[in-house]
Design an enzyme around this catalytic site. Structure first.
Site, PDB file in Angstrom:
ATOM      1  N   CYS A  80     -19.120 -33.615 -47.754  1.00 46.73           N
ATOM      2  CA  CYS A  80     -18.930 -33.345 -46.387  1.00 46.73           C
ATOM      3  C   CYS A  80     -17.805 -33.838 -45.573  1.00 46.73           C
ATOM      4  CB  CYS A  80     -20.465 -33.386 -45.364  1.00 46.73           C
ATOM      5  SG  CYS A  80     -20.980 -32.576 -43.759  1.00 46.73           S
ATOM      6  N   HIS A 168     -23.983 -30.336 -49.899  1.00 41.39           N
ATOM      7  CA  HIS A 168     -24.518 -31.365 -50.055  1.00 41.39           C
ATOM      8  C   HIS A 168     -25.356 -30.923 -51.436  1.00 41.39           C
ATOM      9  CE1 HIS A 168     -24.163 -34.532 -46.065  1.00 41.39           C
ATOM     10  NE2 HIS A 168     -23.965 -32.668 -45.593  1.00 41.39           N
ATOM     11  N   GLU A 170     -27.265 -33.538 -52.908  1.00 40.48           N
ATOM     12  CA  GLU A 170     -27.865 -34.753 -53.161  1.00 40.48           C
ATOM     13  C   GLU A 170     -29.090 -34.194 -53.060  1.00 40.48           C
ATOM     14  OE1 GLU A 170     -25.923 -35.987 -49.720  1.00 40.48           O
ATOM     15  OE2 GLU A 170     -25.383 -34.606 -50.988  1.00 40.48           O
TER      16      GLU A 170
END
Length: 510
Positions: A80, A168, A170
Protein backbone atom coordinates in the site's frame (compact mmCIF):
# COMPACT_ATOMS: atom_id res chain seq x y z
CA UNK A 1 20.24 -19.27 15.89
CA UNK A 2 17.10 -18.77 13.81
CA UNK A 3 17.17 -15.03 14.45
CA UNK A 4 20.22 -15.01 12.16
CA UNK A 5 17.74 -15.09 9.26
CA UNK A 6 14.86 -12.70 9.63
CA UNK A 7 12.46 -10.40 7.83
CA UNK A 8 12.52 -6.70 8.79
CA UNK A 9 9.15 -4.93 8.69
CA UNK A 10 9.39 -1.15 8.51
CA UNK A 11 6.37 0.50 10.11
CA UNK A 12 4.95 3.66 8.54
CA UNK A 13 2.04 3.72 11.02
CA UNK A 14 -0.43 1.26 9.50
CA UNK A 15 -3.10 -0.31 11.69
CA UNK A 16 -2.18 -3.62 10.01
CA UNK A 17 1.58 -3.65 10.70
CA UNK A 18 1.41 -6.11 13.59
CA UNK A 19 -0.79 -8.32 11.45
CA UNK A 20 1.95 -8.52 8.79
CA UNK A 21 4.35 -9.77 11.46
CA UNK A 22 1.87 -12.35 12.73
CA UNK A 23 1.30 -13.70 9.22
CA UNK A 24 5.04 -13.98 8.56
CA UNK A 25 5.46 -15.83 11.84
CA UNK A 26 2.63 -18.18 10.89
CA UNK A 27 5.05 -19.28 8.19
CA UNK A 28 7.55 -20.17 10.97
CA UNK A 29 9.85 -17.33 9.91
CA UNK A 30 11.18 -14.85 12.45
CA UNK A 31 10.53 -11.14 11.82
CA UNK A 32 10.81 -7.85 13.66
CA UNK A 33 8.93 -4.55 13.38
CA UNK A 34 10.90 -1.30 13.50
CA UNK A 35 9.75 2.27 12.84
CA UNK A 36 10.78 3.50 9.40
CA UNK A 37 13.04 6.06 11.13
CA UNK A 38 14.54 3.65 13.66
CA UNK A 39 16.24 1.11 11.39
CA UNK A 40 18.79 -1.25 13.00
CA UNK A 41 22.39 -0.46 12.07
CA UNK A 42 23.22 -4.14 11.61
CA UNK A 43 21.27 -5.64 8.71
CA UNK A 44 23.50 -8.70 8.35
CA UNK A 45 20.74 -11.04 9.61
CA UNK A 46 18.02 -9.52 7.44
CA UNK A 47 16.95 -11.58 4.42
CA UNK A 48 14.24 -9.23 3.19
CA UNK A 49 12.32 -6.00 3.92
CA UNK A 50 8.58 -5.32 4.02
CA UNK A 51 7.33 -1.71 3.95
CA UNK A 52 3.99 -1.36 5.76
CA UNK A 53 1.02 0.79 4.83
CA UNK A 54 0.39 4.16 6.47
CA UNK A 55 -2.39 6.61 7.38
CA UNK A 56 -0.30 9.27 5.57
CA UNK A 57 -0.31 10.14 1.88
CA UNK A 58 2.98 10.14 -0.06
CA UNK A 59 1.69 13.38 -1.62
CA UNK A 60 1.69 15.18 1.76
CA UNK A 61 4.58 17.32 2.85
CA UNK A 62 6.20 15.73 5.88
CA UNK A 63 4.93 12.22 5.14
CA UNK A 64 7.30 9.38 6.12
CA UNK A 65 10.40 9.01 3.92
CA UNK A 66 13.57 6.94 4.14
CA UNK A 67 16.82 6.33 2.28
CA UNK A 68 16.02 3.16 0.34
CA UNK A 69 19.50 2.81 -1.12
CA UNK A 70 20.60 0.94 2.03
CA UNK A 71 18.30 -1.92 1.00
CA UNK A 72 19.32 -2.20 -2.67
CA UNK A 73 20.98 -5.58 -2.00
CA UNK A 74 17.86 -7.04 -0.34
CA UNK A 75 14.45 -8.18 -1.59
CA UNK A 76 11.80 -5.56 -0.75
CA UNK A 77 7.99 -5.81 -0.67
CA UNK A 78 6.07 -2.53 -0.41
CA UNK A 79 2.49 -2.80 0.84
CA UNK A 80 0.00 0.00 0.00
CA UNK A 81 1.82 3.19 1.19
CA UNK A 82 5.08 1.26 0.90
CA UNK A 83 4.36 0.46 -2.74
CA UNK A 84 3.41 4.09 -3.48
CA UNK A 85 6.55 5.36 -1.75
CA UNK A 86 8.85 3.13 -3.82
CA UNK A 87 7.15 4.15 -7.08
CA UNK A 88 7.06 7.89 -6.34
CA UNK A 89 10.63 8.04 -5.03
CA UNK A 90 11.96 6.66 -8.30
CA UNK A 91 9.99 8.93 -10.63
CA UNK A 92 6.51 7.45 -10.73
CA UNK A 93 3.30 9.37 -10.21
CA UNK A 94 0.88 8.95 -7.29
CA UNK A 95 -2.43 10.83 -7.32
CA UNK A 96 -5.57 11.00 -5.23
CA UNK A 97 -8.04 8.32 -6.30
CA UNK A 98 -11.18 9.64 -7.98
CA UNK A 99 -13.08 7.20 -5.78
CA UNK A 100 -11.51 5.93 -2.57
CA UNK A 101 -11.13 2.17 -2.82
CA UNK A 102 -11.73 0.42 0.47
CA UNK A 103 -12.72 -3.20 0.97
CA UNK A 104 -12.87 -6.26 -1.25
CA UNK A 105 -11.67 -6.23 -4.85
CA UNK A 106 -10.65 -8.94 -7.34
CA UNK A 107 -7.52 -9.30 -9.43
CA UNK A 108 -8.55 -9.40 -13.09
CA UNK A 109 -4.95 -9.53 -14.35
CA UNK A 110 -2.09 -11.55 -12.85
CA UNK A 111 1.36 -12.01 -14.36
CA UNK A 112 1.65 -15.78 -14.00
CA UNK A 113 5.43 -15.59 -14.50
CA UNK A 114 5.83 -13.44 -11.38
CA UNK A 115 7.45 -15.31 -8.50
CA UNK A 116 5.54 -13.13 -6.03
CA UNK A 117 2.15 -14.19 -7.42
CA UNK A 118 2.93 -17.88 -7.92
CA UNK A 119 -0.12 -19.97 -6.98
CA UNK A 120 -2.49 -16.97 -6.90
CA UNK A 121 -5.71 -17.77 -8.75
CA UNK A 122 -7.28 -15.60 -11.44
CA UNK A 123 -9.95 -13.37 -9.88
CA UNK A 124 -8.38 -13.73 -6.44
CA UNK A 125 -10.04 -11.53 -3.80
CA UNK A 126 -7.84 -8.86 -2.21
CA UNK A 127 -8.41 -6.19 0.44
CA UNK A 128 -7.88 -2.55 -0.54
CA UNK A 129 -7.55 0.39 1.85
CA UNK A 130 -6.24 3.52 0.18
CA UNK A 131 -7.14 7.04 -0.93
CA UNK A 132 -4.22 7.38 -3.40
CA UNK A 133 -3.36 5.37 -6.48
CA UNK A 134 -0.24 4.90 -8.64
CA UNK A 135 -1.11 6.41 -12.03
CA UNK A 136 2.28 6.04 -13.70
CA UNK A 137 5.18 3.67 -13.04
CA UNK A 138 8.79 4.69 -13.61
CA UNK A 139 11.25 2.64 -15.64
CA UNK A 140 12.17 -0.18 -15.07
CA UNK A 141 8.94 -0.99 -13.12
CA UNK A 142 6.38 -3.37 -14.66
CA UNK A 143 2.77 -4.14 -13.72
CA UNK A 144 2.19 -7.69 -12.42
CA UNK A 145 -1.41 -7.35 -11.13
CA UNK A 146 -4.51 -5.21 -11.72
CA UNK A 147 -8.14 -4.93 -10.60
CA UNK A 148 -11.06 -3.35 -12.43
CA UNK A 149 -10.40 0.04 -10.86
CA UNK A 150 -6.71 -0.13 -9.92
CA UNK A 151 -4.42 -0.63 -12.90
CA UNK A 152 -1.27 -0.84 -10.75
CA UNK A 153 -2.40 -3.30 -8.09
CA UNK A 154 1.04 -4.91 -8.13
CA UNK A 155 4.44 -4.26 -9.74
CA UNK A 156 8.00 -5.57 -9.93
CA UNK A 157 11.25 -3.70 -10.59
CA UNK A 158 12.86 -5.43 -13.56
CA UNK A 159 16.18 -7.08 -12.78
CA UNK A 160 15.66 -6.67 -9.01
CA UNK A 161 13.75 -8.50 -6.27
CA UNK A 162 11.70 -5.42 -5.40
CA UNK A 163 7.92 -5.55 -5.48
CA UNK A 164 4.96 -3.36 -4.60
CA UNK A 165 1.32 -4.29 -4.03
CA UNK A 166 -1.54 -1.84 -3.54
CA UNK A 167 -3.62 -4.31 -1.48
CA UNK A 168 -3.10 -5.84 1.98
CA UNK A 169 -2.03 -9.52 1.85
CA UNK A 170 -1.92 -9.75 5.66
CA UNK A 171 -5.70 -9.54 6.22
CA UNK A 172 -7.79 -12.68 5.88
CA UNK A 173 -10.05 -10.95 3.31
CA UNK A 174 -7.14 -11.31 0.84
CA UNK A 175 -7.77 -14.97 0.06
CA UNK A 176 -4.30 -15.69 -1.35
CA UNK A 177 -2.53 -13.21 0.94
CA UNK A 178 -0.63 -15.81 2.95
CA UNK A 179 0.50 -17.48 -0.28
CA UNK A 180 1.85 -14.13 -1.53
CA UNK A 181 3.72 -13.57 1.74
CA UNK A 182 5.09 -17.12 1.58
CA UNK A 183 6.27 -16.54 -1.98
CA UNK A 184 8.13 -13.42 -0.86
CA UNK A 185 9.48 -14.61 2.49
CA UNK A 186 10.38 -18.21 1.63
CA UNK A 187 10.97 -18.34 -2.14
CA UNK A 188 12.26 -14.84 -2.90
CA UNK A 189 14.06 -14.08 0.39
CA UNK A 190 15.13 -17.69 1.01
CA UNK A 191 14.07 -17.88 4.66
CA UNK A 192 13.89 -21.36 6.23
CA UNK A 193 10.57 -22.18 7.91
CA UNK A 194 12.12 -23.34 11.18
CA UNK A 195 11.12 -20.72 13.76
CA UNK A 196 8.93 -22.98 15.95
CA UNK A 197 7.97 -22.89 19.66
CA UNK A 198 10.28 -25.82 20.42
CA UNK A 199 13.22 -24.12 18.71
CA UNK A 200 12.39 -20.83 20.44
CA UNK A 201 12.56 -22.59 23.81
CA UNK A 202 15.86 -24.24 22.94
CA UNK A 203 17.58 -21.05 21.73
CA UNK A 204 16.10 -18.81 24.44
CA UNK A 205 17.14 -21.14 27.27
CA UNK A 206 20.67 -21.24 25.86
CA UNK A 207 20.76 -17.42 25.64
CA UNK A 208 19.44 -17.03 29.20
CA UNK A 209 22.08 -19.40 30.57
CA UNK A 210 24.81 -17.41 28.86
CA UNK A 211 23.40 -14.00 29.82
CA UNK A 212 22.61 -14.69 33.48
CA UNK A 213 25.35 -17.17 34.38
CA UNK A 214 25.37 -17.80 38.14
CA UNK A 215 23.38 -14.65 39.01
CA UNK A 216 20.02 -14.62 40.81
CA UNK A 217 16.81 -13.37 39.19
CA UNK A 218 13.65 -12.13 40.93
CA UNK A 219 10.32 -12.19 39.11
CA UNK A 220 6.85 -11.07 40.14
CA UNK A 221 4.24 -13.67 39.21
CA UNK A 222 0.66 -12.61 38.51
CA UNK A 223 -1.00 -15.94 37.82
CA UNK A 224 -1.40 -14.93 34.17
CA UNK A 225 -0.04 -16.45 30.97
CA UNK A 226 2.89 -14.08 30.29
CA UNK A 227 4.57 -14.10 33.70
CA UNK A 228 4.02 -17.87 34.03
CA UNK A 229 5.67 -18.69 30.70
CA UNK A 230 8.52 -16.25 31.39
CA UNK A 231 9.07 -17.92 34.76
CA UNK A 232 9.20 -21.41 33.24
CA UNK A 233 11.71 -20.35 30.58
CA UNK A 234 13.94 -18.82 33.25
CA UNK A 235 13.46 -21.85 35.51
CA UNK A 236 14.49 -24.15 32.65
CA UNK A 237 17.63 -22.06 32.16
CA UNK A 238 18.77 -21.28 35.72
CA UNK A 239 16.67 -23.44 38.09
CA UNK A 240 16.81 -22.38 41.76
CA UNK A 241 18.60 -19.13 40.88
CA UNK A 242 15.12 -17.85 39.94
CA UNK A 243 13.16 -16.44 42.88
CA UNK A 244 9.46 -15.83 42.16
CA UNK A 245 7.19 -13.66 44.27
CA UNK A 246 3.41 -13.99 44.12
CA UNK A 247 1.63 -11.21 46.01
CA UNK A 248 -1.90 -11.54 47.40
CA UNK A 249 -3.19 -7.99 47.12
CA UNK A 250 -6.63 -8.94 48.43
CA UNK A 251 -8.09 -8.16 45.00
CA UNK A 252 -7.71 -11.56 43.37
CA UNK A 253 -10.55 -13.94 42.50
CA UNK A 254 -11.93 -16.33 45.12
CA UNK A 255 -9.27 -18.84 46.27
CA UNK A 256 -6.98 -17.66 43.47
CA UNK A 257 -3.98 -17.01 45.69
CA UNK A 258 -4.01 -20.51 47.18
CA UNK A 259 -4.85 -22.30 43.92
CA UNK A 260 -2.31 -20.51 41.75
CA UNK A 261 0.43 -20.75 44.38
CA UNK A 262 -0.18 -24.49 44.58
CA UNK A 263 -0.03 -24.87 40.79
CA UNK A 264 3.23 -22.90 40.62
CA UNK A 265 4.84 -25.08 43.26
CA UNK A 266 3.61 -28.12 41.34
CA UNK A 267 5.51 -26.78 38.32
CA UNK A 268 8.72 -26.86 40.36
CA UNK A 269 9.10 -23.10 40.62
CA UNK A 270 10.91 -21.53 43.54
CA UNK A 271 8.01 -19.26 44.54
CA UNK A 272 7.13 -17.34 47.68
CA UNK A 273 3.56 -16.29 48.40
CA UNK A 274 3.14 -12.98 50.22
CA UNK A 275 -0.09 -12.07 52.03
CA UNK A 276 -0.30 -8.28 51.72
CA UNK A 277 -4.08 -7.89 51.67
CA UNK A 278 -4.34 -5.48 54.56
CA UNK A 279 -1.55 -3.26 53.24
CA UNK A 280 -3.45 -2.85 49.94
CA UNK A 281 -6.80 -2.27 51.67
CA UNK A 282 -5.21 0.43 53.83
CA UNK A 283 -3.72 2.15 50.77
CA UNK A 284 -7.14 2.12 49.01
CA UNK A 285 -9.18 3.37 51.94
CA UNK A 286 -11.50 6.20 50.89
CA UNK A 287 -10.37 6.26 47.25
CA UNK A 288 -13.10 6.23 44.59
CA UNK A 289 -11.47 7.67 41.45
CA UNK A 290 -10.22 4.86 39.13
CA UNK A 291 -6.80 6.36 38.40
CA UNK A 292 -6.21 7.07 42.09
CA UNK A 293 -6.99 3.43 42.88
CA UNK A 294 -4.60 2.22 40.17
CA UNK A 295 -1.79 4.45 41.43
CA UNK A 296 -2.30 3.34 45.03
CA UNK A 297 -2.19 -0.32 44.01
CA UNK A 298 0.91 0.21 41.86
CA UNK A 299 2.72 2.08 44.62
CA UNK A 300 1.85 -0.53 47.22
CA UNK A 301 2.90 -3.37 44.94
CA UNK A 302 6.28 -1.71 44.43
CA UNK A 303 6.75 -1.38 48.19
CA UNK A 304 5.80 -5.01 48.85
CA UNK A 305 7.83 -6.38 45.94
CA UNK A 306 10.87 -4.28 46.80
CA UNK A 307 10.71 -5.37 50.43
CA UNK A 308 10.55 -9.04 49.46
CA UNK A 309 13.25 -8.71 46.78
CA UNK A 310 15.67 -7.23 49.33
CA UNK A 311 15.25 -10.36 51.46
CA UNK A 312 16.96 -12.32 48.68
CA UNK A 313 20.71 -11.79 48.84
CA UNK A 314 22.68 -10.60 45.82
CA UNK A 315 19.87 -10.47 43.26
CA UNK A 316 21.19 -9.02 39.98
CA UNK A 317 18.26 -9.36 37.56
CA UNK A 318 14.57 -8.52 37.39
CA UNK A 319 12.54 -10.91 35.23
CA UNK A 320 9.51 -9.53 33.39
CA UNK A 321 6.76 -11.04 31.26
CA UNK A 322 6.91 -8.23 28.68
CA UNK A 323 5.59 -9.41 25.30
CA UNK A 324 6.21 -8.02 21.80
CA UNK A 325 3.09 -5.77 21.51
CA UNK A 326 4.24 -3.99 24.71
CA UNK A 327 7.55 -3.22 23.01
CA UNK A 328 6.07 -2.25 19.63
CA UNK A 329 3.44 0.07 21.13
CA UNK A 330 6.06 1.96 23.10
CA UNK A 331 8.07 2.87 19.99
CA UNK A 332 6.96 6.01 18.18
CA UNK A 333 6.52 5.86 14.42
CA UNK A 334 6.89 9.66 14.25
CA UNK A 335 10.17 9.80 16.16
CA UNK A 336 13.32 7.82 16.98
CA UNK A 337 12.35 7.32 20.61
CA UNK A 338 12.26 3.72 21.82
CA UNK A 339 11.20 4.07 25.44
CA UNK A 340 9.62 0.93 26.88
CA UNK A 341 6.44 1.65 28.82
CA UNK A 342 5.76 0.49 32.37
CA UNK A 343 4.25 -2.96 32.22
CA UNK A 344 1.20 -4.21 34.09
CA UNK A 345 2.94 -7.23 35.60
CA UNK A 346 5.44 -5.15 37.58
CA UNK A 347 3.59 -1.88 37.95
CA UNK A 348 6.57 0.23 36.85
CA UNK A 349 9.38 -0.69 39.23
CA UNK A 350 11.57 2.19 40.38
CA UNK A 351 15.18 2.88 39.45
CA UNK A 352 16.34 2.45 43.05
CA UNK A 353 16.02 -1.34 42.71
CA UNK A 354 19.06 -1.12 40.41
CA UNK A 355 18.43 -4.47 38.75
CA UNK A 356 19.22 -5.48 35.19
CA UNK A 357 16.09 -6.49 33.29
CA UNK A 358 15.61 -9.80 31.50
CA UNK A 359 12.52 -10.23 29.28
CA UNK A 360 12.51 -13.67 27.64
CA UNK A 361 9.17 -13.12 25.86
CA UNK A 362 9.74 -9.68 24.40
CA UNK A 363 9.82 -10.98 20.82
CA UNK A 364 6.55 -12.95 21.05
CA UNK A 365 2.89 -12.15 20.41
CA UNK A 366 0.28 -13.44 22.88
CA UNK A 367 -0.73 -16.44 20.80
CA UNK A 368 2.95 -17.35 20.40
CA UNK A 369 3.44 -17.11 24.18
CA UNK A 370 0.65 -19.68 24.62
CA UNK A 371 2.23 -22.01 22.05
CA UNK A 372 5.61 -21.74 23.80
CA UNK A 373 3.85 -22.42 27.12
CA UNK A 374 2.30 -25.54 25.62
CA UNK A 375 5.70 -26.77 24.47
CA UNK A 376 6.90 -26.21 28.07
CA UNK A 377 3.95 -28.39 29.21
CA UNK A 378 2.37 -25.66 31.30
CA UNK A 379 -1.16 -26.63 32.35
CA UNK A 380 -4.09 -25.46 30.22
CA UNK A 381 -5.63 -24.00 33.39
CA UNK A 382 -2.92 -21.30 33.27
CA UNK A 383 -2.42 -21.00 29.48
CA UNK A 384 -6.16 -20.78 28.80
CA UNK A 385 -6.96 -18.23 31.50
CA UNK A 386 -8.94 -15.15 30.57
CA UNK A 387 -7.05 -11.84 30.82
CA UNK A 388 -7.40 -10.32 34.30
CA UNK A 389 -6.70 -6.63 35.06
CA UNK A 390 -3.51 -5.79 36.92
CA UNK A 391 -5.40 -3.84 39.64
CA UNK A 392 -7.67 -6.87 40.02
CA UNK A 393 -11.15 -6.50 41.47
CA UNK A 394 -10.42 -2.92 42.57
CA UNK A 395 -11.48 -1.64 39.12
CA UNK A 396 -14.54 -3.91 39.12
CA UNK A 397 -15.82 -2.35 42.34
CA UNK A 398 -17.10 1.08 41.37
CA UNK A 399 -16.47 3.48 44.21
CA UNK A 400 -14.46 2.84 47.37
CA UNK A 401 -12.92 -0.53 48.22
CA UNK A 402 -13.67 -2.46 51.40
CA UNK A 403 -12.94 -6.08 52.34
CA UNK A 404 -16.71 -6.65 52.57
CA UNK A 405 -17.28 -5.49 49.00
CA UNK A 406 -14.38 -7.61 47.78
CA UNK A 407 -15.86 -10.67 49.49
CA UNK A 408 -19.25 -10.11 47.81
CA UNK A 409 -17.68 -9.64 44.38
CA UNK A 410 -15.45 -12.70 44.78
CA UNK A 411 -18.49 -14.88 45.50
CA UNK A 412 -20.50 -13.51 42.55
CA UNK A 413 -17.52 -13.72 40.20
CA UNK A 414 -16.86 -17.31 41.26
CA UNK A 415 -20.43 -18.35 40.44
CA UNK A 416 -20.25 -16.67 37.02
CA UNK A 417 -16.82 -18.01 35.99
CA UNK A 418 -17.49 -21.51 37.33
CA UNK A 419 -20.82 -21.48 35.51
CA UNK A 420 -19.06 -20.67 32.22
CA UNK A 421 -16.67 -23.56 32.80
CA UNK A 422 -19.38 -26.04 33.81
CA UNK A 423 -21.41 -25.20 30.70
CA UNK A 424 -18.43 -25.38 28.30
CA UNK A 425 -18.69 -21.65 27.58
CA UNK A 426 -15.45 -20.45 29.18
CA UNK A 427 -13.28 -20.89 26.08
CA UNK A 428 -15.92 -19.34 23.82
CA UNK A 429 -15.47 -16.10 25.78
CA UNK A 430 -12.32 -13.97 25.55
CA UNK A 431 -12.79 -12.29 28.93
CA UNK A 432 -15.47 -12.39 31.61
CA UNK A 433 -16.01 -10.83 35.01
CA UNK A 434 -18.47 -9.09 37.27
CA UNK A 435 -18.79 -5.43 38.24
CA UNK A 436 -20.14 -4.41 41.64
CA UNK A 437 -22.17 -1.25 41.07
CA UNK A 438 -22.33 1.65 43.56
CA UNK A 439 -26.12 1.51 43.71
CA UNK A 440 -28.75 -0.43 45.59
CA UNK A 441 -32.12 -1.58 44.37
CA UNK A 442 -35.38 -2.62 45.94
CA UNK A 443 -36.20 -6.32 45.91
CA UNK A 444 -38.55 -8.81 47.55
CA UNK A 445 -37.34 -12.00 49.21
CA UNK A 446 -40.13 -13.99 50.81
CA UNK A 447 -42.39 -11.47 52.46
CA UNK A 448 -39.60 -9.01 53.13
CA UNK A 449 -38.52 -5.95 51.23
CA UNK A 450 -34.77 -5.80 50.47
CA UNK A 451 -32.54 -2.91 49.50
CA UNK A 452 -29.26 -4.43 48.33
CA UNK A 453 -26.42 -4.35 45.79
CA UNK A 454 -26.62 -4.61 42.00
CA UNK A 455 -24.02 -6.53 39.99
CA UNK A 456 -23.38 -6.50 36.26
CA UNK A 457 -22.09 -9.56 34.43
CA UNK A 458 -19.65 -8.81 31.61
CA UNK A 459 -18.47 -11.27 28.93
CA UNK A 460 -16.90 -10.40 25.58
CA UNK A 461 -15.54 -12.08 22.48
CA UNK A 462 -12.37 -10.68 20.95
CA UNK A 463 -9.13 -11.58 19.19
CA UNK A 464 -6.71 -9.21 20.91
CA UNK A 465 -8.79 -6.95 23.17
CA UNK A 466 -8.42 -3.95 20.85
CA UNK A 467 -12.04 -4.41 19.77
CA UNK A 468 -14.65 -6.63 21.40
CA UNK A 469 -18.27 -7.65 21.10
CA UNK A 470 -20.51 -8.70 23.97
CA UNK A 471 -20.89 -12.46 24.20
CA UNK A 472 -24.32 -13.74 23.21
CA UNK A 473 -24.55 -16.19 26.10
CA UNK A 474 -27.63 -18.47 26.21
CA UNK A 475 -30.64 -17.01 28.05
CA UNK A 476 -31.06 -20.18 30.11
CA UNK A 477 -27.46 -19.94 31.29
CA UNK A 478 -27.84 -16.28 32.28
CA UNK A 479 -31.12 -17.04 34.07
CA UNK A 480 -29.55 -19.86 36.08
CA UNK A 481 -26.48 -17.80 37.00
CA UNK A 482 -28.62 -14.84 38.04
CA UNK A 483 -30.85 -17.06 40.15
CA UNK A 484 -27.89 -18.70 41.88
CA UNK A 485 -26.20 -15.37 42.63
CA UNK A 486 -29.32 -13.81 44.16
CA UNK A 487 -30.16 -16.91 46.20
CA UNK A 488 -26.67 -17.60 47.58
CA UNK A 489 -24.78 -14.29 47.82
CA UNK A 490 -26.01 -12.25 50.73
CA UNK A 491 -26.13 -8.55 49.87
CA UNK A 492 -27.05 -8.89 46.16
CA UNK A 493 -30.65 -8.76 44.93
CA UNK A 494 -30.31 -7.77 41.27
CA UNK A 495 -28.19 -9.00 38.34
CA UNK A 496 -27.86 -7.22 34.97
CA UNK A 497 -25.92 -8.17 31.81
CA UNK A 498 -23.69 -5.68 29.98
CA UNK A 499 -24.41 -5.73 26.21
CA UNK A 500 -21.99 -2.94 25.21
CA UNK A 501 -19.34 -3.49 22.53
CA UNK A 502 -15.84 -1.99 22.34
CA UNK A 503 -15.84 0.61 20.93
CA UNK A 504 -17.60 2.72 22.09
CA UNK A 505 -17.49 1.08 25.54
CA UNK A 506 -14.37 -0.49 27.05
CA UNK A 507 -14.15 -4.07 28.35
CA UNK A 508 -13.57 -2.98 31.94
CA UNK A 509 -15.81 -0.32 33.48
CA UNK A 510 -12.90 1.57 35.07
Amino acid sequence: MLEEQQILILDFGSQYTQLIARRVRELNVYCEIHPFNHIPEDLSKVKGIIYSGSPFSVREEGSPRLDQSQFKHLPVLGVCYGAQLMAQTEGGNVEASTTREYGRANLNYINLDSELLKGVSDGSQVWMSHADTITNLPEPFEIIASTDSVKVAGYKVKGEERYGIQFHPEVTHSTDGLQILKNFVVDICGCRQEWTPAHFVETTVAELKEKIGEDKVVLGLSGGVDSSVAAMLLHKAIGEQLHCIFVDNGLLRKNEFENVLESYQGMGLNVKGVDAKQKFYDSLKGLTEPEAKRKAIGKTFIEVFDDEAHKIEEVKWLGQGTIYPDVIESVSVKGPSATIKSHHNVGGLPDFMKLKVVEPLNTLFKDEVRRVGKSLEIADAILGRHPFPGPGLAIRILGDITPEKVAILQEVDHIFIQGLKDNNLYHEVWQAGVILLPIQSVGVMGDERTYEQVVSLRAVTSVDGMTADWSHLPYDFLANVSNKIINTVKGVNRVVYDISSKPPATIEWE
